[in-house]
Every structure is written in structure tokens, then in C-alpha cells.
Motif scaffolding. Structure first.
Motif, PDB file in Angstrom:
ATOM      1  N   GLU A 108       0.830  -1.204   0.000  1.00 25.57           N
ATOM      2  CA  GLU A 108       0.000   0.000   0.000  1.00 25.57           C
ATOM      3  C   GLU A 108       0.864   1.254   0.000  1.00 25.57           C
ATOM      4  O   GLU A 108       0.635   2.183  -0.766  1.00 25.57           O
ATOM      5  CB  GLU A 108      -0.903  -0.020   1.227  1.00 25.57           C
ATOM      6  N   MET A 155       1.241   4.366  -2.798  1.00 28.12           N
ATOM      7  CA  MET A 155       1.051   5.787  -2.499  1.00 28.12           C
ATOM      8  C   MET A 155       2.279   6.593  -2.864  1.00 28.12           C
ATOM      9  O   MET A 155       2.200   7.679  -3.424  1.00 28.12           O
ATOM     10  CB  MET A 155       0.733   5.976  -1.008  1.00 28.12           C
ATOM     11  N   LEU A 158       2.464   7.035  -6.462  1.00 26.61           N
ATOM     12  CA  LEU A 158       1.362   7.841  -6.976  1.00 26.61           C
ATOM     13  C   LEU A 158       1.590   9.331  -6.743  1.00 26.61           C
ATOM     14  O   LEU A 158       1.309  10.157  -7.601  1.00 26.61           O
ATOM     15  CB  LEU A 158       0.051   7.412  -6.310  1.00 26.61           C
ATOM     16  N   ASP A 197     -14.121  13.054 -10.524  1.00 24.33           N
ATOM     17  CA  ASP A 197     -14.866  11.801 -10.394  1.00 24.33           C
ATOM     18  C   ASP A 197     -14.147  10.657 -11.096  1.00 24.33           C
ATOM     19  O   ASP A 197     -13.923   9.594 -10.542  1.00 24.33           O
ATOM     20  CB  ASP A 197     -16.233  11.950 -11.070  1.00 24.33           C
ATOM     21  N   GLN A 243     -10.887   9.677  -9.451  1.00 24.17           N
ATOM     22  CA  GLN A 243     -11.049   8.922  -8.206  1.00 24.17           C
ATOM     23  C   GLN A 243     -11.445   7.482  -8.489  1.00 24.17           C
ATOM     24  O   GLN A 243     -10.916   6.549  -7.870  1.00 24.17           O
ATOM     25  CB  GLN A 243     -12.088   9.602  -7.322  1.00 24.17           C
ATOM     26  N   GLU A 244     -12.365   7.293  -9.417  1.00 24.87           N
ATOM     27  CA  GLU A 244     -12.754   5.917  -9.756  1.00 24.87           C
ATOM     28  C   GLU A 244     -11.553   5.139 -10.271  1.00 24.87           C
ATOM     29  O   GLU A 244     -11.341   3.980  -9.911  1.00 24.87           O
ATOM     30  CB  GLU A 244     -13.848   5.940 -10.831  1.00 24.87           C
ATOM     31  N   LEU A 274      -9.002   4.357  -7.422  1.00 27.11           N
ATOM     32  CA  LEU A 274      -9.490   3.345  -6.512  1.00 27.11           C
ATOM     33  C   LEU A 274      -9.366   1.962  -7.136  1.00 27.11           C
ATOM     34  O   LEU A 274      -8.914   1.018  -6.490  1.00 27.11           O
ATOM     35  CB  LEU A 274     -10.949   3.648  -6.142  1.00 27.11           C
ATOM     36  N   PHE A 317      -5.793   0.963  -7.231  1.00 29.63           N
ATOM     37  CA  PHE A 317      -5.309   0.592  -5.908  1.00 29.63           C
ATOM     38  C   PHE A 317      -5.733  -0.829  -5.557  1.00 29.63           C
ATOM     39  O   PHE A 317      -4.946  -1.644  -5.078  1.00 29.63           O
ATOM     40  CB  PHE A 317      -5.842   1.578  -4.863  1.00 29.63           C
ATOM     41  N   TRP A 377      -6.530  11.278  -0.084  1.00 28.29           N
ATOM     42  CA  TRP A 377      -7.893  10.813  -0.279  1.00 28.29           C
ATOM     43  C   TRP A 377      -7.900   9.303  -0.469  1.00 28.29           C
ATOM     44  O   TRP A 377      -8.710   8.582   0.109  1.00 28.29           O
ATOM     45  CB  TRP A 377      -8.485  11.499  -1.524  1.00 28.29           C
ATOM     46  N   LEU A 378      -6.970   8.824  -1.277  1.00 28.09           N
ATOM     47  CA  LEU A 378      -6.938   7.395  -1.559  1.00 28.09           C
ATOM     48  C   LEU A 378      -6.645   6.601  -0.298  1.00 28.09           C
ATOM     49  O   LEU A 378      -7.208   5.531  -0.077  1.00 28.09           O
ATOM     50  CB  LEU A 378      -5.886   7.106  -2.635  1.00 28.09           C
ATOM     51  N   GLN A 379      -5.766   7.110   0.514  1.00 26.28           N
ATOM     52  CA  GLN A 379      -5.442   6.423   1.762  1.00 26.28           C
ATOM     53  C   GLN A 379      -6.675   6.269   2.630  1.00 26.28           C
ATOM     54  O   GLN A 379      -6.923   5.217   3.203  1.00 26.28           O
ATOM     55  CB  GLN A 379      -4.348   7.186   2.532  1.00 26.28           C
ATOM     56  N   GLU A 413      -9.817   6.329   1.587  1.00 27.28           N
ATOM     57  CA  GLU A 413     -10.748   5.415   0.922  1.00 27.28           C
ATOM     58  C   GLU A 413     -10.329   3.970   1.143  1.00 27.28           C
ATOM     59  O   GLU A 413     -11.167   3.087   1.343  1.00 27.28           O
ATOM     60  CB  GLU A 413     -10.786   5.683  -0.592  1.00 27.28           C
ATOM     61  N   SER A 414      -9.040   3.722   1.110  1.00 25.39           N
ATOM     62  CA  SER A 414      -8.587   2.331   1.253  1.00 25.39           C
ATOM     63  C   SER A 414      -8.823   1.842   2.669  1.00 25.39           C
ATOM     64  O   SER A 414      -9.134   0.680   2.889  1.00 25.39           O
ATOM     65  CB  SER A 414      -7.117   2.195   0.879  1.00 25.39           C
ATOM     66  N   LEU A 459     -12.338   0.944   2.810  1.00 22.88           N
ATOM     67  CA  LEU A 459     -12.525  -0.317   2.099  1.00 22.88           C
ATOM     68  C   LEU A 459     -12.267  -1.509   3.023  1.00 22.88           C
ATOM     69  O   LEU A 459     -13.028  -2.455   3.068  1.00 22.88           O
ATOM     70  CB  LEU A 459     -11.560  -0.401   0.925  1.00 22.88           C
ATOM     71  N   MET A 474     -19.919   4.184  -3.563  1.00 22.25           N
ATOM     72  CA  MET A 474     -18.737   4.581  -2.809  1.00 22.25           C
ATOM     73  C   MET A 474     -17.760   5.304  -3.723  1.00 22.25           C
ATOM     74  O   MET A 474     -17.124   6.249  -3.343  1.00 22.25           O
ATOM     75  CB  MET A 474     -18.096   3.326  -2.212  1.00 22.25           C
ATOM     76  N   LEU A 475     -17.688   4.820  -4.921  1.00 22.36           N
ATOM     77  CA  LEU A 475     -16.733   5.422  -5.833  1.00 22.36           C
ATOM     78  C   LEU A 475     -17.141   6.822  -6.266  1.00 22.36           C
ATOM     79  O   LEU A 475     -16.366   7.540  -6.831  1.00 22.36           O
ATOM     80  CB  LEU A 475     -16.574   4.548  -7.080  1.00 22.36           C
ATOM     81  N   HIS A 500     -17.968   9.348  -4.323  1.00 21.79           N
ATOM     82  CA  HIS A 500     -17.693  10.424  -3.360  1.00 21.79           C
ATOM     83  C   HIS A 500     -16.685  11.426  -3.908  1.00 21.79           C
ATOM     84  O   HIS A 500     -15.820  11.090  -4.681  1.00 21.79           O
ATOM     85  CB  HIS A 500     -17.136   9.826  -2.065  1.00 21.79           C
ATOM     86  N   GLN A 503     -11.973  13.689  -0.464  1.00 15.41           N
ATOM     87  CA  GLN A 503     -12.128  13.290   0.925  1.00 15.41           C
ATOM     88  C   GLN A 503     -11.024  13.887   1.765  1.00 15.41           C
ATOM     89  O   GLN A 503      -9.869  13.776   1.481  1.00 15.41           O
ATOM     90  CB  GLN A 503     -12.056  11.761   1.001  1.00 15.41           C
TER      91      GLN A 503
END
Lengths: 169, 489
Positions: free
Chosen positions: A3, A7, A10, A32, A35-36, A39, A42, B69-71, B73-74, B77, B95-96, B98, B101
Motif C-alpha cells: 500500500e 502511495m 502515486l 470523479d 477517483q474511480e 481506486l 489501488f 484521499w486514496l489512503q 478510501e482504502s 474499504l 462509494m466510488l 464520493h 475526501q
């Protein structure tokens, strides 16, 4: 890849990826879409065997998500805009030639600029672009062909202009 | 294989996307066809320019905060299995959706108390005293703009709270910053899962143009900025609305609306405004400077353009207006607004960052002309005059599906070149010449002399007698017009 490794890799790419999404789907959708994409990247990070290919890998994921967004887009018009336009700049001090490219690409009709950006920023093959946008590969082929053609014409014209500027005429 | 069939595969060939069979076919053709061999070299050049240009543009991106933000979200998760806190059939896709964050941790009790107080309507309460935690959030939001940032730091945000709630969705206005170069409403929204946007829909009852920047999701709701044009001095009533975005139906539904009054007096007192009366005319374009405003952080210039095209927000950065400082530094605009107020008449406001030294400032506006439709058939070498410039048609050669045209221009490149060509055959069928320049080269001697340009074009159909017709002229009016900005005492 762990993880924290994800990061770490990234972080330096954040701005670049945002710009890419911005270029392809526009301001309203960029965050949007990004972010999708991030995620899902990830979640799928273990699929990347060799972390040194992180950059092209994540670029592709973002580009693919952008393509999907374009395909799913409905027609939404901003309210109260009419014939008004706003320009909001966040970039300063870049090389003029680089900005020229961006502006020239931006002047193309969207159907051409989309495929051009997906290919040259998103590094997508014609097949991948076709899949992402949900159009036939032949259509992608001809749009790229026409788009590049138009760009060449515009760049030739600009070059003449730039040459004039630089020679102080 | 015919050239045009090969041409369309060249991009795929260069990117190694073809099967080995197809690759061989293409290579065989390339080894025997000079035209296509040259073409592929040109293509490679263009691709190189494109790729490196786009890459460098993308590199200079703005600061965004994705990793944090990703941290978060994870983390969510991985906690998903443990917490069954989502009602309404919480799906992965929701969820995706949002927004940004950013997690702020505060005592829950204090939060509840504050929200209770803030939800009283129409009681107006100062945001800063009732929601002490809101400060850092707003500060972060306004950081992206020097003007907003300054206004907030110096206490020029009208921080009165106004709020409206319906069906569990709540819109709160945390403050308004109205300075001479922009109007910004800072809002907080809570209780809505779907895509939404907040806009300023009306100013004093009239429709307004409004836009928003990316919003930030916090633990108490989504916070963001809705913006509109700068307001004239004095008091104004703004109507702020929350709009639900229905992407599938391609619709927007207005959910909430509230009105608030804002006053542009305060920052105005720190700003200096001068009326300008400078005007210039190029060909059929006239540009008139009306006013300049100096705020503590920005400079805004208002001007009107009559005639011409391409002036205003739609033109490329290279042709965009800029401030020229005494030391020769160019400051490109930060923002510009334009509107067509009548046919061919545009009102423009351009906002620039204010440099440290404001003595001897000039604003430079490049002026651009337009495309003109013409329909001139060329057979013999001839000279045509277009808008006081001579364009000489020297001759053309038609072989197979390639046409080579030679033109002589005064000052080639920026001023008046023919950009549209077509051919018509004996059957009356017209074909627009594909704007592929297999080869284009030109040279110009001393300034003022004619430049000659030879361009190759490609036709879809080959081997038929045609007539050549020029269909369009690009007229670019040369000119950087300077507005002298008055020095401030």
C-alpha cells in the motif's frame, strides 16, 4: 506492491494524472473519473508485477476510465451560460511551444481531440480506444487519421507564425 | 496496395499494432512508394511533437491531493466488512462517487451542538464564532486564488451564515467574498448522496452565469465555492441554488434555493478604479478600453471589442492578453469573462495577478481576424487582392490523386493565406481537398517581399480532370494593441 509503495509512486504523478483526466473529460468530470480510476488501480495493485512500470500502468487505467466516461456521457448543459465564456488559468511560465500543442489540439472538434489525447497522453492503442469509447476500430482509425491531418495543417500554419514572431517581424 | 489504403494504416504501423502480415504489406509498399515514405517521416515528426508537447503540458499540473484521499478510501474499504453502517443498499459504485475526501476529527458533541445552532432558519449567525473549525477548511478552499485568499485573510469575507433545508438535504452558505474581480460564495452541503452542484443562479433577480470549482468532502458535508462575475459596487441579492445532477437522464433538478445579500463596499474601498478612454481600430475590428481596477492582489481591465473574432476567452494562450511590466515580464491573465452583448459586440474583463511594481504597466491585447469565404477558380497564374493584400496564384500540378499548388504571399504565415481548397470535375462533383500536407515548404526573403509556398494536397479520387477552387481565406489581422495603465499614486 504494498500500500505504501503504491502511495509513494502515486504522489509525484498526481498533478499529471489530473491534467490528463482534465484534458480528456473536462473540468466537471475530471475528479470523479480520476477517483474511480485510482481506486480501482489501488484495488488491483497486485496485478502490477514490476513496480517500475507503475507510471504507464496507472496512465492506462486512468485513460481507460476517461474513455468510459466519454462513452457514458449524456448531454448536460451548464445553466445560465448562454454565450458567455470563462477562462481560468492555473499555469504560468511554461514553454510556449508546449502550450501551443495543447491549444492546437484543443481547437480540434471533440471527436478528434478525444482520440488524439487518448492515444498520445493515454498511450492507448487503436483497439483500446475503440473499446473504451464503445466505437468500431475503423472509426478510431479514421478519426485519428483526420485528426492528425488537421493538426499538421494547424501546426504548419502556427510554425510560420512562430517563425515570424521569433525573427522579430 | 493503393496509397490511400496504406496511409490510413500508417499510425497503427508506427505504433506496432499491425499483424506481421499487414506489417509486411505496408513495408513492401513503403519501399517502392516515395510519397508514402515521405509521409511516414512527416507522421513520425508530428507524433513526436504531439507526444512531447502534450506530456510537458500535463507535467505542469496544479497541486491536487489525491494520495491522502486514496489512503482514506482504502481504509474505509478494509473496514467495510466490519462496519455494517450503510443503509440504502450501499453499493461499490456509490462509494466510488464520493468527492474529495479530507478527514477532520473533532469532538462529536461539539459538532452536533454547532450543527443544531446552524440549522435555525432564518437566523443569521457568524460562521467564525459558531463553527470555529470551519476556518481551516475555508482557508484551504480559497488558497487556489490569490484574490480570494487575500480577502479571507484580511477579514473581507462576509461571514454571515444562511441556510436552507428540505427533505434532509441542507445547504449552508458560510460566507461571500465580493471583490471587484470576482464574486465567490462558500458553501457547505450535507445530506445528499447523488451528484450535485451549487451555483449562483440569479443576481438581483436576473439570471447569472456561474461556475464551481472541485468541492471537498469533509466529515460534516461537502464544502466548495460557487462563483460568478464581479458585481458592481453596492448591495446585491444573490440567489444560490443546489442542483442535483442526473447524468443518466442528462438532466439537472433544482433541489434547494436561498437568497442572500452581499455588499461590495468593503474591498472596493481598498481598490482603485480608473476610467480609460483608449481605442484603436484594425481593419474591421475596433477595440476600446473602458476601465481598469487595481485590487490589493489583482488587476482587472474591462474593454469592448466590435467586429473580428477570436478575442476573448476562446483564444490560445499565445494570443492571450498579458500585462507587460517595465522589466519586460509578461503576466498572462488569470481569469477572463466575456459576453456577447449584441451582434459582433463583446464585452470583456480580464484579470491579472498584480505585480509588485505597478508603474509603467501596459496591457497587450493581440487582435485576431477571421476566416472569409471566397469562391475563386484558379486556372491561369493570376494575382488576387484580398483585403489590401496581394495573394498571387502561381500555378498548380495535378498528378493522380496528388495536387501541388504554388502560392505567393506577402508575409506568409500570419497574414492572409488561403486555407480552403476544393476541386470540381466535369460531372460537377466537388471534393474538398484533404488538408494533408504531404509536403509544404516556403521561403521568404526580406520583410515586405513576397513569400512563396508550395503545398501538396491529397484527393480521394484519382485521375480525373478537375478545376481548382479556393474556398477560404484566413485573415489574421496583425496587431498587438497596448493599453497604457495609469500609475497608482
Amino acid at each position: 506492491m504494498t500500500e505504501s509503495e503504491f502511495m509513494e509512486r502515486l504522489r509525484p504523478l498526481e498533478a499529471y494524472l489530473y491534467r490528463m483526466a482534465l484534458a480528456i473529460v473536462g473540468k466537471d468530470d475530471a475528479q470523479d473519473v480520476l477517483q474511480e480510476a485510482l481506486l480501482s488501480a489501488f484495488v488491483a495493485r497486485k496485478q502490477l508485477r514490476d513496480p517500475q512500470y507503475f507510471r504507464p500502468w496507472i496512465k492506462k487505467i486512468v485513460a481507460r476510465q476517461c474513455g468510459k466516461q466519454l462513452r457514458n456521457r449524456g448531454t448536460v448543459f451548464p445553466m445560465g451560460r448562454g454565450e458567455e465564456y470563462v477562462f481560468d488559468s492555473t499555469d504560468k511560465g511554461k514553454r510556449p511551444e508546449d502550450h501551443l500543442i495543447w491549444q492546437v489540439v484543443n481547437q480540434l472538434p471533440e471527436i478528434y481531440s478525444q482520440v488524439v489525447i487518448l492515444r498520445y497522453l493515454g498511450d492507448m492503442s487503436q483497439k483500446e480506444i475503440a473499446e473504451a469509447l464503445g466505437i468500431p476500430e475503423g472509426t478510431v482509425k479514421s478519426r485519428l487519421h483526420k485528426g492528425i491531418g488537421k493538426l499538421r495543417e494547424m501546426l504548419e500554419a502556427e510554425k510560420g507564425g512562430l517563425a515570424n514572431e521569433m525573427s522579430g517581424r | 496496395m493503393k496509397c490511400q489504403d496504406v496511409r490510413i494504416e500508417l499510425l497503427a504501423y508506427l505504433n506496432d499494432e499491425l499483424s506481421s502480415e499487414d506489417k509486411v504489406t505496408i513495408e513492401n509498399h513503403l519501399s517502392t512508394c516515395g510519397f508514402c515514405a515521405k509521409e511516414i517521416v512527416q507522421l513520425q515528426k508530428t507524433e513526436r511533437i504531439l507526444k512531447s508537447g502534450l506530456e510537458s503540458w500535463a507535467e505542469v499540473g496544479e497541486k491536487v491531493n489525491l494520495t491522502e484521499w486514496l489512503q482514506e478510501e482504502s481504509r474505509k474499504l478494509s473496514n467495510k466488512e466490519k462496519k455494517k453502517e450503510f443503509t440504502k443498499g450501499f453499493a461499490e459504485t456509490k462509494m466510488l462517487k464520493h468527492k474529495w475526501q479530507k478527514v477532520i476529527r473533532f469532538a462529536a458533541v461539539a459538532l452536533v451542538l454547532v450543527m443544531l445552532m446552524a440549522s435555525y432558519w432564518p437566523q443569521l449567525v457568524k460562521a467564525s464564532t459558531q463553527m470555529p473549525w470551519i476556518g481551516p477548511l475555508i482557508k484551504q478552499l480559497v488558497l487556489r486564488d490569490a484574490g480570494l485568499s487575500w480577502a479571507y485573510e484580511h477579514g473581507y469575507m462576509d461571514g454571515s451564515l444562511a441556510t436552507v433545508e428540505q427533505d434532509g438535504v441542507k445547504l449552508t452558505v458560510l460566507g461571500v467574498i465580493a471583490d471587484p474581480t470576482q464574486t465567490a460564495v462558500i458553501y457547505l452541503v450535507d445530506g445528499i448522496e447523488e451528484d450535485f452542484s451549487v451555483y449562483i443562479s440569479k443576481i438581483n433577480g436576473d439570471g447569472a452565469a456561474s461556475w464551481t470549482s472541485p468541492a471537498t468532502k469533509t466529515s460534516v458535508g461537502t464544502i466548495g465555492i460557487a462563483q460568478t462575475y464581479p458585481l458592481p459596487e453596492g448591495e446585491h441579492t444573490l440567489t444560490v441554488i443546489l442542483v442535483e445532477e442526473d447524468r443518466d437522464a442528462g438532466r439537472r433538478n433544482e433541489r434547494l434555493s436561498l437568497e442572500l445579500v452581499t455588499d461590495r463596499e468593503n474591498i472596493s474601498k481598498l481598490s482603485i478604479s480608473y476610467d480609460l478612454d483608449q481605442e484603436v481600430t484594425f481593419d474591421d475590428i475596433s477595440v476600446k478600453a473602458k476601465r481598469v481596477v487595481y485590487t490589493p492582489t489583482q488587476i482587472m481591465v474591462e474593454y469592448t471589442v466590435i467586429g473580428g473574432t477570436g478575442v476573448g476567452g476562446a483564444i490560445p494562450q499565445e494570443y492571450a492578453s498579458y500585462l507587460l511590466t517595465e522589466s519586460g515580464e509578461k503576466l498572462y491573465r488569470v481569469r477572463s469573462y466575456g459576453s456577447h452583448i449584441a451582434d459582433g459586440v463583446r464585452e470583456l474583463y480580464e484579470v491579472f495577478e498584480r505585480p509588485a511594481d505597478v508603474s509603467n504597466l501596459k496591457m497587450v491585447i493581440p487582435v485576431q481576424g477571421k476566416h472569409q469565404e471566397i469562391n475563386i477558380e484558379f486556372s491561369e497564374p493570376t494575382t488576387i487582392g484580398i483585403l489590401d493584400t496581394d495573394i498571387r496564384f502561381a500555378g498548380w500540378v495535378h498528378e493522380g490523386n496528388m495536387i501541388e499548388i504554388e502560392m505567393h504571399y506577402e508575409k506568409y504565415g500570419r497574414v492572409k493565406s488561403i486555407t480552403g481548397w476544393s476541386v470540381v470535375d466535369e460531372g460537377g462533383n466537388t471534393e474538398e481537398l484533404t488538408i494533408w500536407k504531404g509536403e509544404s515548404f516556403g521561403a521568404y526573403e526580406n520583410p515586405g517581399d513576397f513569400a512563396w509556398v508550395t503545398t501538396k494536397y491529397e484527393l480521394e479520387e484519382t485521375d480525373r480532370p478537375v478545376k481548382l477552387i479556393a474556398t477560404q481565406v484566413l485573415t489574421i489581422v496583425e496587431g498587438n494593441w497596448e493599453i497604457i495603465l495609469p500609475a497608482i499614486n
